[in-house]
Design a protein around this motif. Structure first.
Motif, PDB file in Angstrom:
ATOM      1  N   THR A   1       0.821  -1.217   0.000  1.00  0.00           N
ATOM      2  CA  THR A   1       0.000   0.000   0.000  1.00  0.00           C
ATOM      3  C   THR A   1       0.856   1.270   0.000  1.00  0.00           C
ATOM      4  OG1 THR A   1      -0.119  -0.019   2.428  1.00  0.00           O
ATOM      5  CG2 THR A   1      -1.862  -1.161   1.228  1.00  0.00           C
TER       6      THR A   1
ATOM      7  N   THR B   1     -11.877   1.047   3.946  1.00  0.00           N
ATOM      8  CA  THR B   1     -12.889   0.893   2.910  1.00  0.00           C
ATOM      9  C   THR B   1     -12.959   2.153   2.051  1.00  0.00           C
ATOM     10  OG1 THR B   1     -14.174  -0.566   4.348  1.00  0.00           O
ATOM     11  CG2 THR B   1     -15.319   0.426   2.484  1.00  0.00           C
ATOM     12  N   GLY B   2     -12.935   1.968   0.737  1.00  0.00           N
ATOM     13  CA  GLY B   2     -13.034   3.109  -0.173  1.00  0.00           C
ATOM     14  C   GLY B   2     -11.734   3.854  -0.407  1.00  0.00           C
ATOM     15  N   MET B   3     -10.636   3.317   0.069  1.00  0.00           N
ATOM     16  CA  MET B   3      -9.351   4.004  -0.104  1.00  0.00           C
ATOM     17  C   MET B   3      -8.958   4.048  -1.580  1.00  0.00           C
ATOM     18  SD  MET B   3      -6.576   1.109   1.117  1.00  0.00           S
ATOM     19  CE  MET B   3      -5.172   2.081   0.575  1.00  0.00           C
ATOM     20  N   ALA B   4      -8.160   5.066  -1.931  1.00  0.00           N
ATOM     21  CA  ALA B   4      -7.667   5.200  -3.300  1.00  0.00           C
ATOM     22  C   ALA B   4      -6.504   4.246  -3.522  1.00  0.00           C
ATOM     23  CB  ALA B   4      -7.248   6.633  -3.559  1.00  0.00           C
ATOM     24  N   LEU B   5      -6.548   3.516  -4.628  1.00  0.00           N
ATOM     25  CA  LEU B   5      -5.490   2.578  -4.968  1.00  0.00           C
ATOM     26  C   LEU B   5      -4.468   3.235  -5.893  1.00  0.00           C
ATOM     27  CD1 LEU B   5      -7.664  -0.616  -5.575  1.00  0.00           C
ATOM     28  CD2 LEU B   5      -6.513   0.107  -3.475  1.00  0.00           C
TER      29      LEU B   5
ATOM     30  N   SER C   1      -8.140   3.883  -8.928  1.00  0.00           N
ATOM     31  CA  SER C   1      -9.458   3.369  -8.572  1.00  0.00           C
ATOM     32  C   SER C   1      -9.631   3.336  -7.059  1.00  0.00           C
ATOM     33  CB  SER C   1      -9.637   1.964  -9.148  1.00  0.00           C
ATOM     34  OG  SER C   1      -8.679   1.074  -8.586  1.00  0.00           O
ATOM     35  N   GLN C   2     -10.839   2.967  -6.639  1.00  0.00           N
ATOM     36  CA  GLN C   2     -11.128   2.859  -5.215  1.00  0.00           C
ATOM     37  C   GLN C   2     -11.313   1.401  -4.811  1.00  0.00           C
ATOM     38  OE1 GLN C   2     -14.536   5.348  -4.293  1.00  0.00           O
ATOM     39  NE2 GLN C   2     -13.185   6.936  -3.471  1.00  0.00           N
ATOM     40  N   ALA C   3     -10.850   1.091  -3.601  1.00  0.00           N
ATOM     41  CA  ALA C   3     -11.035  -0.269  -3.072  1.00  0.00           C
ATOM     42  C   ALA C   3     -12.515  -0.511  -2.816  1.00  0.00           C
ATOM     43  CB  ALA C   3     -10.237  -0.436  -1.788  1.00  0.00           C
ATOM     44  N   GLU C   4     -13.041  -1.601  -3.339  1.00  0.00           N
ATOM     45  CA  GLU C   4     -14.475  -1.876  -3.226  1.00  0.00           C
ATOM     46  C   GLU C   4     -14.813  -2.857  -2.117  1.00  0.00           C
ATOM     47  OE1 GLU C   4     -15.906  -3.101  -7.014  1.00  0.00           O
ATOM     48  OE2 GLU C   4     -15.404  -1.211  -8.020  1.00  0.00           O
TER      49      GLU C   4
ATOM     50  N   THR D   1     -14.972  -4.543   1.730  1.00  0.00           N
ATOM     51  CA  THR D   1     -15.299  -4.030   3.065  1.00  0.00           C
ATOM     52  C   THR D   1     -14.918  -5.060   4.116  1.00  0.00           C
ATOM     53  OG1 THR D   1     -17.534  -4.951   2.978  1.00  0.00           O
ATOM     54  CG2 THR D   1     -17.251  -2.675   2.198  1.00  0.00           C
TER      55      THR D   1
END
Length: 338
Positions: free
Chosen positions: A139, A146-150, A154-157, A159
């Protein structure tokens, strides 16, 4: 003779008297300290530390030492979060991956020590730094939520599974509604299991024999290397359990959240030497040592003691416990010879 009796009494019961005195003082000085919820909060605060300390105890039993437990716990914290949030795996898969990672780290530590003859402190110190770096690579040093920027924009989907969060946050009713947290029950169960294993089984007695005199144990046919590796694997798995519980409580993969786990766990394991004059690593003493640290910190917090005094007080308590263990024990031994 009277001096010997006093010394023997101090060695065996001095630490428990100190613990009782501490509880009494905090109960008088702070009205809410003796409440059931305060007692459970103390247990909850030491559950993760205590589990790690029980793993350290197993390595101490075989005359070893594991400095990698804090980094293993943090790695389990990050791995569980990565598995569910980024890889979108189930809670079961995340937990199994963490436990396997802990066992693998313990296996590598054990092999480095028994096969490659690397001193235990150096082997586990190297593993600690290796894991500290490794857990940041996927990382780029960021925490996982949850929802962090990759990295690709994109965003982590994924949970955190509700079943996973249940492990760290659920509370059972016991007289009072929502009183006993799951991590406390896990800690008490593991403590009992480790105590039974070390104190009441043949394997535990052989591990103590190795720690007492490795050469003599080897001469009577004890598989010394096997038991040493097992001890480090137990330590690794216990550290992983602690990391899993921490992740389940926080609901995120926070790299900095495990910073104090190593020192607090080692303190609890070493304080355990002084409980009931054992003068050796033992699961009951370690659990009491973790409880002692928790009571101390909770009492200081309720009395509004400055946060920066806590490490000093923990260090002072550790020194006192070691004095009870080694100095008074040596005097008792000298008196017996005389």
């Amino acid at each position: 003779m009277d001096n010997d009796k006093i010394i023997n009494f101090a060695i065996k019961y001095g630490f428990l008297i100190l613990l009782a005195g501490l509880v009494t003082y905090f109960s008088i000085a702070s009205s809410g300290f003796a409440s059931p919820r305060s007692a459970v909060f103390v247990l909850q605060s030491v559950a993760i530390t205590g589990i790690l300390a029980l793993g350290v105890t197993c390595t101490l039993v075989v005359d070893g030492f594991d400095l990698s437990i804090g980094s293993v716990a943090t790695s389990a914290l990050m791995l569980s979060a990565y598995s569910m949030v980024i890889l979108e795996q189930s809670a079961f898969v995340a937990v199994m991956l963490c436990l396997l990672m802990g066992a693998l780290v313990g296996l590598v530590n054990g092999l480095l020590i028994v096969k490659f003859k690397v001193p235990d402190l150096l082997a586990t110190l190297g593993m600690m730094f290796l894991l500290i770096g490794l857990q940041r690579i996927p990382t780029q040093g960021n925490s996982i939520a949850t929802g962090m920027a990759l990295a690709d924009g994109s965003q982590a989907e994924g949970t955190f599974s509700p079943a996973f969060l249940w492990i760290g946050r659920h509370r059972f009713d016991l007289v009072i509604e929502n009183l006993v947290p799951v991590p406390v029950l896990i800690f008490l169960t593991i403590a009992f299991g480790i105590w039974v294993f070390l104190a009441l089984t043949r394997h535990g007695r052989l591990m103590y024999a190795i720690g007492s005199n490795q050469r003599a144990a080897a001469l009577v046919g004890t598989p010394v290397n096997k038991y040493k590796i097992i001890a480090y694997m137990i330590s690794g798995v216990m550290a992983s359990v602690g990391g899993i519980l921490l992740a389940a409580r926080l609901g995120r993969g926070d790299i900095a959240s495990g910073n104090n786990l190593l020192l607090d766990s080692v303190a609890a394991a070493l304080i355990g030497f002084a409980v009931l004059g054992a003068a050796r690593p033992n699961a009951f003493g370690t659990a009491v040592g973790a409880l002692f640290v928790g009571i101390l910190l909770q009492g200081m917090t309720m009395l509004n003691a400055p946060y920066y005094t806590q490490d000093f007080v923990k260090g002072a308590v550790l020194v006192v416990a070691l004095v009870f263990t080694f100095y008074l024990s040596s005097r008792r031994g000298a008196g017996a010879k005389a």
